[in-house]
Design a protein around this motif. Sequence first.
Motif, PDB file in Angstrom:
ATOM      1  N   SER A   9       0.955  -1.155  -0.108  1.00  0.00           N
ATOM      2  CA  SER A   9      -0.004  -0.011   0.083  1.00  0.00           C
ATOM      3  C   SER A   9       0.800   1.363   0.060  1.00  0.00           C
ATOM      4  O   SER A   9       0.576   2.013  -0.495  1.00  0.00           O
ATOM      5  CB  SER A   9      -1.019   0.099   1.177  1.00  0.00           C
ATOM      6  OG  SER A   9      -0.147  -0.168   2.346  1.00  0.00           O
ATOM      7  N   GLU A  12       1.862   1.704  -3.612  1.00  0.00           N
ATOM      8  CA  GLU A  12       0.573   2.145  -4.298  1.00  0.00           C
ATOM      9  C   GLU A  12       0.461   3.582  -4.065  1.00  0.00           C
ATOM     10  O   GLU A  12       0.123   4.562  -4.950  1.00  0.00           O
ATOM     11  CB  GLU A  12      -0.408   1.438  -4.099  1.00  0.00           C
ATOM     12  CG  GLU A  12      -1.776   1.407  -4.712  1.00  0.00           C
ATOM     13  CD  GLU A  12      -1.732   1.264  -6.128  1.00  0.00           C
ATOM     14  OE1 GLU A  12      -2.456   1.819  -6.919  1.00  0.00           O
ATOM     15  OE2 GLU A  12      -0.794   0.308  -6.265  1.00  0.00           O
ATOM     16  N   SER A  13       0.688   4.066  -2.786  1.00  0.00           N
ATOM     17  CA  SER A  13       0.743   5.638  -2.556  1.00  0.00           C
ATOM     18  C   SER A  13       1.565   6.264  -3.520  1.00  0.00           C
ATOM     19  O   SER A  13       1.348   7.355  -3.992  1.00  0.00           O
ATOM     20  CB  SER A  13       0.692   5.759  -1.085  1.00  0.00           C
ATOM     21  OG  SER A  13      -0.523   5.291  -0.634  1.00  0.00           O
ATOM     22  N   LYS A  16       0.480   6.566  -7.092  1.00  0.00           N
ATOM     23  CA  LYS A  16      -0.521   7.489  -7.170  1.00  0.00           C
ATOM     24  C   LYS A  16      -0.102   8.981  -7.154  1.00  0.00           C
ATOM     25  O   LYS A  16      -0.740   9.980  -7.995  1.00  0.00           O
ATOM     26  CB  LYS A  16      -1.592   7.335  -6.371  1.00  0.00           C
ATOM     27  CG  LYS A  16      -2.393   6.010  -6.340  1.00  0.00           C
ATOM     28  CD  LYS A  16      -3.492   5.918  -5.338  1.00  0.00           C
ATOM     29  CE  LYS A  16      -4.273   4.335  -5.780  1.00  0.00           C
ATOM     30  NZ  LYS A  16      -5.327   4.008  -4.816  1.00  0.00           N
ATOM     31  N   PHE A  17       0.931   9.261  -6.505  1.00  0.00           N
ATOM     32  CA  PHE A  17       1.254  10.617  -6.091  1.00  0.00           C
ATOM     33  C   PHE A  17       2.231  10.986  -7.194  1.00  0.00           C
ATOM     34  O   PHE A  17       2.369  12.111  -7.639  1.00  0.00           O
ATOM     35  CB  PHE A  17       1.901  10.868  -4.738  1.00  0.00           C
ATOM     36  CG  PHE A  17       0.961  11.509  -3.479  1.00  0.00           C
ATOM     37  CD1 PHE A  17       0.410  12.276  -3.327  1.00  0.00           C
ATOM     38  CD2 PHE A  17       0.319  10.194  -2.748  1.00  0.00           C
ATOM     39  CE1 PHE A  17      -0.595  12.854  -2.476  1.00  0.00           C
ATOM     40  CE2 PHE A  17      -0.430  10.555  -1.949  1.00  0.00           C
ATOM     41  CZ  PHE A  17      -0.956  11.805  -1.726  1.00  0.00           C
ATOM     42  N   TYR A  20       0.325  11.923 -10.244  1.00  0.00           N
ATOM     43  CA  TYR A  20      -0.741  13.023 -10.027  1.00  0.00           C
ATOM     44  C   TYR A  20      -0.464  14.144 -10.754  1.00  0.00           C
ATOM     45  O   TYR A  20       0.790  14.837 -10.745  1.00  0.00           O
ATOM     46  CB  TYR A  20      -0.775  13.441  -8.536  1.00  0.00           C
ATOM     47  CG  TYR A  20      -1.865  14.516  -8.353  1.00  0.00           C
ATOM     48  CD1 TYR A  20      -3.151  14.285  -8.362  1.00  0.00           C
ATOM     49  CD2 TYR A  20      -1.244  15.694  -8.024  1.00  0.00           C
ATOM     50  CE1 TYR A  20      -4.124  15.304  -8.139  1.00  0.00           C
ATOM     51  CE2 TYR A  20      -2.172  17.022  -7.825  1.00  0.00           C
ATOM     52  CZ  TYR A  20      -3.528  16.628  -7.825  1.00  0.00           C
ATOM     53  OH  TYR A  20      -4.349  17.608  -7.667  1.00  0.00           O
ATOM     54  N   CYS A  42      -0.825  13.838   3.324  1.00  0.00           N
ATOM     55  CA  CYS A  42      -0.508  12.349   4.295  1.00  0.00           C
ATOM     56  C   CYS A  42      -0.202  12.992   5.621  1.00  0.00           C
ATOM     57  O   CYS A  42      -0.001  12.110   6.543  1.00  0.00           O
ATOM     58  CB  CYS A  42       0.406  11.610   3.778  1.00  0.00           C
ATOM     59  SG  CYS A  42      -0.062  10.813   2.308  1.00  0.00           S
ATOM     60  N   LYS A 106      -3.000   6.033   1.049  1.00  0.00           N
ATOM     61  CA  LYS A 106      -3.369   7.450   0.699  1.00  0.00           C
ATOM     62  C   LYS A 106      -3.217   7.856  -0.724  1.00  0.00           C
ATOM     63  O   LYS A 106      -2.372   7.090  -1.562  1.00  0.00           O
ATOM     64  CB  LYS A 106      -2.692   8.602   1.566  1.00  0.00           C
ATOM     65  CG  LYS A 106      -2.758   8.463   3.278  1.00  0.00           C
ATOM     66  CD  LYS A 106      -3.946   8.919   3.491  1.00  0.00           C
ATOM     67  CE  LYS A 106      -4.160   9.233   4.950  1.00  0.00           C
ATOM     68  NZ  LYS A 106      -3.526   8.285   5.928  1.00  0.00           N
ATOM     69  N   GLU A 107      -4.157   8.685  -1.014  1.00  0.00           N
ATOM     70  CA  GLU A 107      -4.100   8.992  -2.587  1.00  0.00           C
ATOM     71  C   GLU A 107      -4.333  10.596  -2.676  1.00  0.00           C
ATOM     72  O   GLU A 107      -4.660  11.232  -1.623  1.00  0.00           O
ATOM     73  CB  GLU A 107      -5.187   8.398  -3.510  1.00  0.00           C
ATOM     74  CG  GLU A 107      -6.462   8.524  -3.153  1.00  0.00           C
ATOM     75  CD  GLU A 107      -7.310   7.539  -3.960  1.00  0.00           C
ATOM     76  OE1 GLU A 107      -8.207   8.172  -4.665  1.00  0.00           O
ATOM     77  OE2 GLU A 107      -6.972   6.526  -3.985  1.00  0.00           O
TER      78      GLU A 107
END
Length: 176
Positions: A9, A12-13, A16-17, A20, A42, A106-107
């Motif tokens: 995770s 994954e965060s 995603k960032f 962005y 975050c 988080k995303e």
Amino acid sequence: MAGSAEVASLEESFRKFAIYGDTKATGQEMNGKNWAKLCKDCKVTDGKSVTSTDVDIVFSKVKGKTARVINYEEFKKALEELAPKRFKDKSKEEAYEAICQLVAGKEPVNVGVTKAKNVGAVERLTDTSKYTGSHKERFDESGKGKGKSGRENIVDTSGYVSAYKNAGTYDSKVKK
């Protein structure tokens, strides 16, 4: 250190960032702007012990000398750098665990995105049922535009005069 589910995770965060705000980003590398956004979203930066300046300094420290981006391994080093600063009362390992928990899962948040409002004059101007005259011809009954046929006069090239009432009856009157 962090468990395997937490590492997944966390990665994954990171991805995603990393993508962005950049349509060409692959998610393998993160720029300084997105690193700062990650820290802000975050709640790694708290304004007291960790500021935006600290975040920028850590980013510059972990990236390569001529590089403008960091990869996932450098990202983990950057979190290790910030962890003792953010959680002063904990040991280095506990602080790293805590900072990973802040970031994991988080995303990016879209705060302050402007939404269009349909009020007042805009609503009145876009209501096609109130149109009159030649403007009314541009829309069908449901309010959907007709396209080019609604904007331009389509010429009738059938050969008859436009107001002639018996159009199409010539062939039935003439005997062969």
